[in-house]
Design a protein around this motif. Structure first.
Motif, PDB file in Angstrom:
ATOM      1  N   GLU A 319      28.499  39.321  24.920  1.00 24.65           N
ATOM      2  CA  GLU A 319      27.270  39.746  25.585  1.00 24.65           C
ATOM      3  C   GLU A 319      26.902  38.773  26.705  1.00 24.65           C
ATOM      4  O   GLU A 319      27.213  37.582  26.630  1.00 24.65           O
ATOM      5  N   ILE A 320      26.223  39.295  27.694  1.00 23.53           N
ATOM      6  CA  ILE A 320      25.745  38.467  28.797  1.00 23.53           C
ATOM      7  C   ILE A 320      24.294  38.088  28.539  1.00 23.53           C
ATOM      8  O   ILE A 320      23.476  38.931  28.174  1.00 23.53           O
ATOM      9  N   THR A 321      24.001  36.815  28.675  1.00 25.60           N
ATOM     10  CA  THR A 321      22.649  36.332  28.424  1.00 25.60           C
ATOM     11  C   THR A 321      21.825  36.319  29.713  1.00 25.60           C
ATOM     12  O   THR A 321      20.659  36.685  29.704  1.00 25.60           O
ATOM     13  N   CYS A 454      18.182  37.485  23.515  1.00 23.30           N
ATOM     14  CA  CYS A 454      17.277  38.648  23.578  1.00 23.30           C
ATOM     15  C   CYS A 454      16.409  38.611  24.825  1.00 23.30           C
ATOM     16  O   CYS A 454      15.751  39.597  25.135  1.00 23.30           O
ATOM     17  N   GLN A 455      16.403  37.500  25.548  1.00 24.65           N
ATOM     18  CA  GLN A 455      15.680  37.405  26.820  1.00 24.65           C
ATOM     19  C   GLN A 455      14.221  37.842  26.698  1.00 24.65           C
ATOM     20  O   GLN A 455      13.668  38.453  27.616  1.00 24.65           O
ATOM     21  N   GLY A 456      13.618  37.564  25.537  1.00 23.14           N
ATOM     22  CA  GLY A 456      12.193  37.845  25.394  1.00 23.14           C
ATOM     23  C   GLY A 456      11.866  39.117  24.636  1.00 23.14           C
ATOM     24  O   GLY A 456      10.695  39.410  24.421  1.00 23.14           O
ATOM     25  N   TYR A 457      12.887  39.874  24.220  1.00 28.97           N
ATOM     26  CA  TYR A 457      12.590  41.085  23.436  1.00 28.97           C
ATOM     27  C   TYR A 457      11.736  40.712  22.223  1.00 28.97           C
ATOM     28  O   TYR A 457      10.735  41.349  21.941  1.00 28.97           O
ATOM     29  N   HIS A 458      12.160  39.678  21.499  1.00 29.80           N
ATOM     30  CA  HIS A 458      11.423  39.293  20.297  1.00 29.80           C
ATOM     31  C   HIS A 458      10.247  38.371  20.608  1.00 29.80           C
ATOM     32  O   HIS A 458       9.188  38.486  20.000  1.00 29.80           O
ATOM     33  N   GLY A 460       9.053  37.212  23.890  1.00 29.36           N
ATOM     34  CA  GLY A 460       8.459  37.135  25.227  1.00 29.36           C
ATOM     35  C   GLY A 460       6.932  37.136  25.208  1.00 29.36           C
ATOM     36  O   GLY A 460       6.282  36.313  25.852  1.00 29.36           O
ATOM     37  N   ALA A 461       6.366  38.062  24.453  1.00 33.12           N
ATOM     38  CA  ALA A 461       4.908  38.191  24.448  1.00 33.12           C
ATOM     39  C   ALA A 461       4.255  36.978  23.789  1.00 33.12           C
ATOM     40  O   ALA A 461       3.223  36.491  24.249  1.00 33.12           O
TER      41      ALA A 461
ATOM     42  N   VAL B  42       9.512  45.788  13.290  1.00 29.69           N
ATOM     43  CA  VAL B  42       9.119  46.521  14.501  1.00 29.69           C
ATOM     44  C   VAL B  42       7.823  47.336  14.324  1.00 29.69           C
ATOM     45  O   VAL B  42       6.993  47.350  15.234  1.00 29.69           O
ATOM     46  N   ALA B 115      17.628  44.493  15.288  1.00 30.77           N
ATOM     47  CA  ALA B 115      18.340  44.687  16.547  1.00 30.77           C
ATOM     48  C   ALA B 115      17.397  44.398  17.703  1.00 30.77           C
ATOM     49  O   ALA B 115      16.198  44.240  17.502  1.00 30.77           O
ATOM     50  N   HIS B 116      17.956  44.291  18.890  1.00 32.77           N
ATOM     51  CA  HIS B 116      17.107  44.176  20.084  1.00 32.77           C
ATOM     52  C   HIS B 116      17.704  45.013  21.210  1.00 32.77           C
ATOM     53  O   HIS B 116      18.881  45.356  21.177  1.00 32.77           O
ATOM     54  N   GLU B 117      16.852  45.314  22.193  1.00 31.18           N
ATOM     55  CA  GLU B 117      17.340  46.067  23.350  1.00 31.18           C
ATOM     56  C   GLU B 117      18.062  45.120  24.297  1.00 31.18           C
ATOM     57  O   GLU B 117      17.628  43.987  24.497  1.00 31.18           O
ATOM     58  N   ARG B 118      19.135  45.598  24.907  1.00 26.87           N
ATOM     59  CA  ARG B 118      19.822  44.763  25.900  1.00 26.87           C
ATOM     60  C   ARG B 118      18.866  44.468  27.046  1.00 26.87           C
ATOM     61  O   ARG B 118      18.139  45.326  27.515  1.00 26.87           O
ATOM     62  N   SER B 119      18.932  43.217  27.475  1.00 29.36           N
ATOM     63  CA  SER B 119      18.072  42.799  28.578  1.00 29.36           C
ATOM     64  C   SER B 119      18.631  43.323  29.890  1.00 29.36           C
ATOM     65  O   SER B 119      19.758  43.807  29.967  1.00 29.36           O
ATOM     66  N   ALA B 122      21.893  41.532  30.546  1.00 26.86           N
ATOM     67  CA  ALA B 122      23.005  42.017  29.738  1.00 26.86           C
ATOM     68  C   ALA B 122      23.496  43.369  30.241  1.00 26.86           C
ATOM     69  O   ALA B 122      24.651  43.731  30.030  1.00 26.86           O
ATOM     70  N   THR B 135      11.648  44.540  28.223  1.00 24.89           N
ATOM     71  CA  THR B 135      12.212  45.561  27.351  1.00 24.89           C
ATOM     72  C   THR B 135      11.045  46.211  26.609  1.00 24.89           C
ATOM     73  O   THR B 135       9.923  45.693  26.630  1.00 24.89           O
ATOM     74  N   GLY B 137      10.506  46.307  23.470  1.00 26.45           N
ATOM     75  CA  GLY B 137      10.021  45.426  22.401  1.00 26.45           C
ATOM     76  C   GLY B 137       9.013  44.428  22.931  1.00 26.45           C
ATOM     77  O   GLY B 137       7.954  44.214  22.320  1.00 26.45           O
ATOM     78  N   GLU B 138       9.326  43.813  24.055  1.00 25.64           N
ATOM     79  CA  GLU B 138       8.388  42.845  24.632  1.00 25.64           C
ATOM     80  C   GLU B 138       7.119  43.547  25.118  1.00 25.64           C
ATOM     81  O   GLU B 138       6.008  43.054  24.924  1.00 25.64           O
ATOM     82  N   PHE B 246      20.256  49.385  22.317  1.00 26.06           N
ATOM     83  CA  PHE B 246      20.040  48.354  21.292  1.00 26.06           C
ATOM     84  C   PHE B 246      21.357  47.694  20.890  1.00 26.06           C
ATOM     85  O   PHE B 246      22.400  48.352  20.857  1.00 26.06           O
ATOM     86  N   VAL B 247      21.286  46.414  20.598  1.00 28.74           N
ATOM     87  CA  VAL B 247      22.433  45.703  20.012  1.00 28.74           C
ATOM     88  C   VAL B 247      21.961  45.022  18.729  1.00 28.74           C
ATOM     89  O   VAL B 247      20.825  44.545  18.651  1.00 28.74           O
ATOM     90  N   ASP B 249      21.140  42.423  15.879  1.00 29.53           N
ATOM     91  CA  ASP B 249      20.933  40.973  15.767  1.00 29.53           C
ATOM     92  C   ASP B 249      21.864  40.481  14.659  1.00 29.53           C
ATOM     93  O   ASP B 249      21.460  40.273  13.523  1.00 29.53           O
ATOM     94  N   HIS B 250      23.123  40.286  15.038  1.00 30.64           N
ATOM     95  CA  HIS B 250      24.173  40.010  14.051  1.00 30.64           C
ATOM     96  C   HIS B 250      24.512  38.525  13.972  1.00 30.64           C
ATOM     97  O   HIS B 250      25.553  38.157  13.441  1.00 30.64           O
TER      98      HIS B 250
END
Lengths: 472, 406
Positions: A319-321, A454-458, A460-461, B42, B115-119, B122, B135, B137-138, B246-247, B249-250
């Motif tokens: 994956e790309i960060t 995750c670049q802030g998905y989890h 960020g807020a 979630v 899981a999370h959404e690809r940024s 990505a 995303t 989620g954020e 989504f990918v 969180d493994h």
């Protein structure tokens, strides 16, 4: 923690009283110069920066390598300053908590022409007083790098090449400078400059700043400032480098910095581990006219991935960060353009290319010497107190993993950014530091919060909430 | 070092449901590690209804509380603010939290890490790196947990269920949805929802359209999009939401050397939700990014039964299974392994829309099952019942699932 003298301004009029020295540009070079001048308590020094943070131009988007200088042009100023600066920065990093990993570099030859170039590069390294290189045959190469793509013919091993955190380096210099009494003025782009025989007048959006001596470390804009003072020594042509940062799981695929062998056909791309535990692929090299073109492009990214697939096939499956692009301050000259203009009490520090991070401390010493030659009385030397930066390196344990630290302050055990394991305590510390971040990106560079997969998905807020609470 | 009977990593719907069942079934000490400050996963930040059951629909936060309370009432210990970091033994994990680092050994571990959404990065979307790029989620956490301002004009990238949820969240935050953009020629949600957004919500949907560049220094100023026919336009906006994709969180699974499923990139499991690592199970969105909370709950409950068997019998039948693979245009199938006793239904995804497709399950050329579907659309759940598993030869080759014409 903060010295009472620490002054960082972001708005309002600039001080009236003339400074002894003004350094324009708070990139890694300007910050190193300001830090060197903080050793001289007699001097009043201003560090003037156009953007809202230090290291916001070329310094934040480089390849993060601490070079040995093995491949510099022998006899050049750059070769000398990289050689000296490399040793100085390695020592400074150890003292200041700047993450460095001496992983070594391999210049990998993929065709006969590149293979033939390796002995010449080894000789060049000798002429640069670097004697540790060694030629590797394919068997040794693949033993060192088992995930390397097929078809490599050999390599030159340069064991002293290291990876470093460029953001922490710049910030450490600036922090030490500010704590040592240097005034850092952010958000102060220099719109015009003039010299009347005794005083420089820098006109900025925040009013005019006066100084007896001027150091131009304006990076991409160094040629513009130089022209305002009547010099036409060089032209900066921004050279864009796009880079891809791969996920931490890619880190196990590569042990060394894999450098391209420079040939007549140009330079390839490198694959390098980062001190943060990721893998870097890049950069592209595109000469542009626009000094703001820090955008990545579809073509650039496709090219990088294609080249990366050849070097390390499994890399592109990860994956790309992050993706970023930086502009290198390339000029028409082969060497740095560091020029003293004694009549104007002015020094240009131009054409500092990607080696500038490595050379920064030596450049600062060199410029300090030139200031004295220009007639500045430096006064006595006083060693500023050492700084200790948060270690963002992968090889150091994170605060949350240190029992004593968490026991003393549970905030270090309360994780906010899970991918990078950044705690609320670290974010709080960064927000209360000598040079606090003005943006979430600035906070990321100081703590790595939101810099993970995750670049802030989890987080960020949550990170934003802490930032906004602290900033009011 | 501390010992528990079952350690559940992740306090979302799947993990909480597993913990509740296990505690109620007398599994002994059952501990849930939730790295956020509140358990629930979630649903904590899904303000909309539709959670729970048909007869008793709940909002996400209410559902998150219900699941947490149920686990605690059953006797499970739900520890929030505690992160599992790595493995320190076959069934031993290192953790950290405000109480400091700790090492916990369990008799069984359930991975429910989500899981999370690809940024944007990505997804390799070129352009500058301005603020205002999120995303779903954020976005949802920003709006529903923290009440943060998110800008005034947003473009939504994607047209699947989660994208429509993002559009609703943008509007709830007082911003306009400039457009929704999808690379596919049609929206990937129910026709009713798509029509409602277009006609009542007046949200333009740009189909066959790709985001080619983000613009702006400092703050996003627009996104460039290109239609399949080559037309390119700039949508002026200060916010862009990247939805779906989504990918799993493994991280913990991969650090533990657990076999990953090549299709989902989550841990490979069989119908007992066993991974390749003895004593380690996995449930929820880490297996199939992503399905509903209700499905994670069903899996959690199902896994609880299999964990009980493991705790009492101690047999790990992983090697009795064979892989299940989805053949193009199918994208993936989960679970990705099968043993003859498996009863858990399967979920799949397709890359292209299929009308009245027949799914054929075969092993070594022998057809085990055929199942006709009404329709299958990319990014939406496709289900396959598990009635055929008894015909699987555990010594045979991989079971292949493909789409046939008839």
């Amino acid at each position: 923690m903060n010295s009472p003298r620490a002054t960082v301004t972001t708005h309002g009029p600039l001080p009236d009283r003339p400074y002894d020295v003004a350094v324009v540009g708070a990139g890694v070079v300007g910050c190193a110069i300001a830090r060197a001048l903080a050793h001289r308590p007699k001097l009043r020094v201003a560090l003037v920066e156009a953007q809202d943070d230090v290291g916001q131009g070329t310094s934040k988007a480089n390849t993060a390598i601490l070079h040995t200088g093995f491949d510099a042009v022998p006899g050049s100023l750059e070769a000398r300053l990289v050689r000296e600066g490399s040793r100085q920065l390695a020592a400074y990093a150890a003292e200041s908590g700047i993450p460095v990993e001496e992983v070594g570099a391999l210049l990998v030859a993929w065709d006969e022409e590149q293979l033939a170039a390796l002995p010449r590069l080894a000789q060049k390294a000798e002429r640069n007083a670097y004697r540790e290189t060694r030629l590797l045959d394919p068997a040794e190469l693949y033993e060192r790098e088992p995930h390397l793509g097929p078809g490599a013919l050999g390599a030159l091993h340069v064991p002293g090449e290291s990876v470093i955190c460029p953001w922490t380096t710049t910030l450490a210099y600036a922090t030490q400078a500010v704590r040592g009494g240097v005034d850092l003025h952010l958000n102060s782009p220099v719109q015009d400059a003039s010299h009347d025989g005794s005083t420089h007048r820098l006109r900025t959006r925040r009013g005019t700043l006066r100084a007896r001596h001027l150091v131009n470390a304006a990076g991409l804009h160094a040629d513009t400032l130089d022209r305002r003072l009547g010099h036409h020594d060089f032209t900066v042509t921004p050279r864009r480098g796009q880079l891809i940062v791969y996920d931490r799981f890619a880190r196990a695929l590569v042990r060394h910095i894999l450098l391209p062998v420079p040939t007549a056909l140009g330079k390839g791309v490198l694959v390098a581990p980062t001190v943060h535990g990721n893998v870097l692929l890049g950069p592209t090299a595109e000469d542009l006219g626009d000094k703001r073109a820090t955008n990545s492009t579809a073509d650039g990214l496709a090219t990088l991935r294609e080249k990366g697939r050849r070097i390390l096939p499994e890399l592109v499956e990860e994956e790309i960060t992050a993706v970023y692009a930086g502009l290198r301050a390339a000029t028409e000259h082969d060497d740095y353009r560091i020029t003293a203009h004694p009549a104007q009490a002015y020094i240009t520090v131009g054409g500092i290319r990607s080696t500038g991070l490595t050379a920064s401390l030596a450049i600062a010493d060199h410029v300090t010497g030139l200031l004295a030659e220009n007639g500045l009385d430096l006064g006595p030397v006083r060693q500023p107190p050492p700084v200790r930066m948060p270690d963002l390196g992968e090889s150091a344990p994170r605060p949350c993993e240190q029992p004593q630290l968490v026991a003393a302050d549970p905030e270090y055990g309360t994780l906010v950014c899970h991918c990078e394991r950044v705690s609320r305590g670290e974010i709080r510390d960064a927000l209360a530091s000598t040079i606090p971040p003005r943006t979430l990106d600035g906070l990321r560079r100081r703590t790595r919060a939101r810099a993970g997969r995750c670049q802030g998905y989890h987080c960020g807020a949550a990170v934003r909430a802490l930032f906004e609470e602290a900033r009011g | 070092m501390r010992n528990v009977d079952v350690l559940v990593v992740g306090g979302g719907p799947g993990g909480l449901a597993a913990a509740a069942r296990l505690a109620a079934a007398g599994a002994g000490s059952v501990e849930v590690l939730e790295r956020e400050q509140q358990a629930g996963g979630v649903p904590r930040y899904c303000a909309h209804g539709g959670f729970g059951t048909w007869s008793r629909s709940l909002t996400g936060p209410a559902y998150a509380r219900l699941l947490t309370d149920a686990a605690v009432a059953a006797g499970a210990v739900v520890r929030t603010g505690v992160s599992a970091l790595d493995w320190a033994g076959p069934l031993t994990l290192t953790t950290t939290g405000p109480g400091g680092p700790e090492t916990i050994t369990a008799r069984a571990v359930v991975l429910a890490t989500g899981a999370h959404e690809r940024s944007r990065a990505a997804r390799l979307v070129p352009g500058t790196r301005p603020a205002g790029v999120l995303t779903t989620g954020e976005l949802q956490q920003s709006v529903h947990l923290y009440g943060q301002h998110i800008g005034s004009r947003a473009v939504i990238v994607g047209a699947q269920d989660v994208s429509y949820t993002a559009a609703r969240t943008v509007r709830a935050a007082g911003a306009d949805v400039v457009a929704m953009v999808t690379e596919l020629p049609y929206p990937q949600t129910s026709p009713a929802r798509a029509h409602d957004a277009r006609l009542r919500g007046r949200v333009p949907l740009l189909t066959d359209t790709t985001v080619t560049e983000l613009l702006g220094h400092g703050r996003l100023s627009g996104v460039r999009v290109r239609h399949r026919d080559g037309r390119t336009i700039t949508l002026l906006c200060d916010t862009v939401i990247f939805t779906g994709d989504f990918v799993p969180d493994h991280e913990l699974a991969r650090r533990g050397g657990v076999d990953l499923d090549p299709g989902t990139r989550g841990p490979a499991v069989d119908g007992a939700l066993r991974t390749s690592r003895p004593g380690v199970f996995a449930v929820g969105s880490v297996l199939h990014p992503v399905e509903s909370a209700a499905m994670a709950v069903r899996e959690g409950a199902h896994a609880a039964g299999r964990v009980m068997e493991w705790l009492t019998e101690g047999a790990w039948a992983w090697s009795a299974g064979v892989p299940v693979t989805a053949e193009p245009p199918l994208r993936w199938i989960a679970p990705g392994r099968v043993t003859p006793t498996d009863r858990l239904p399967y979920v799949l995804r397709t890359t292209t829309p299929l009308t009245r497709p027949v799914l054929e399950v075969a092993q070594d050329g022998r057809v085990l099952y055929r199942h006709r579907l009404r329709t299958a659309v990319p990014n939406r759940t496709v289900r396959l019942p598990a009635g055929w598993t008894g015909r699987v030869d555990p010594r045979g080759g991989a079971v292949r699932v493909r789409v046939t014409r008839r």
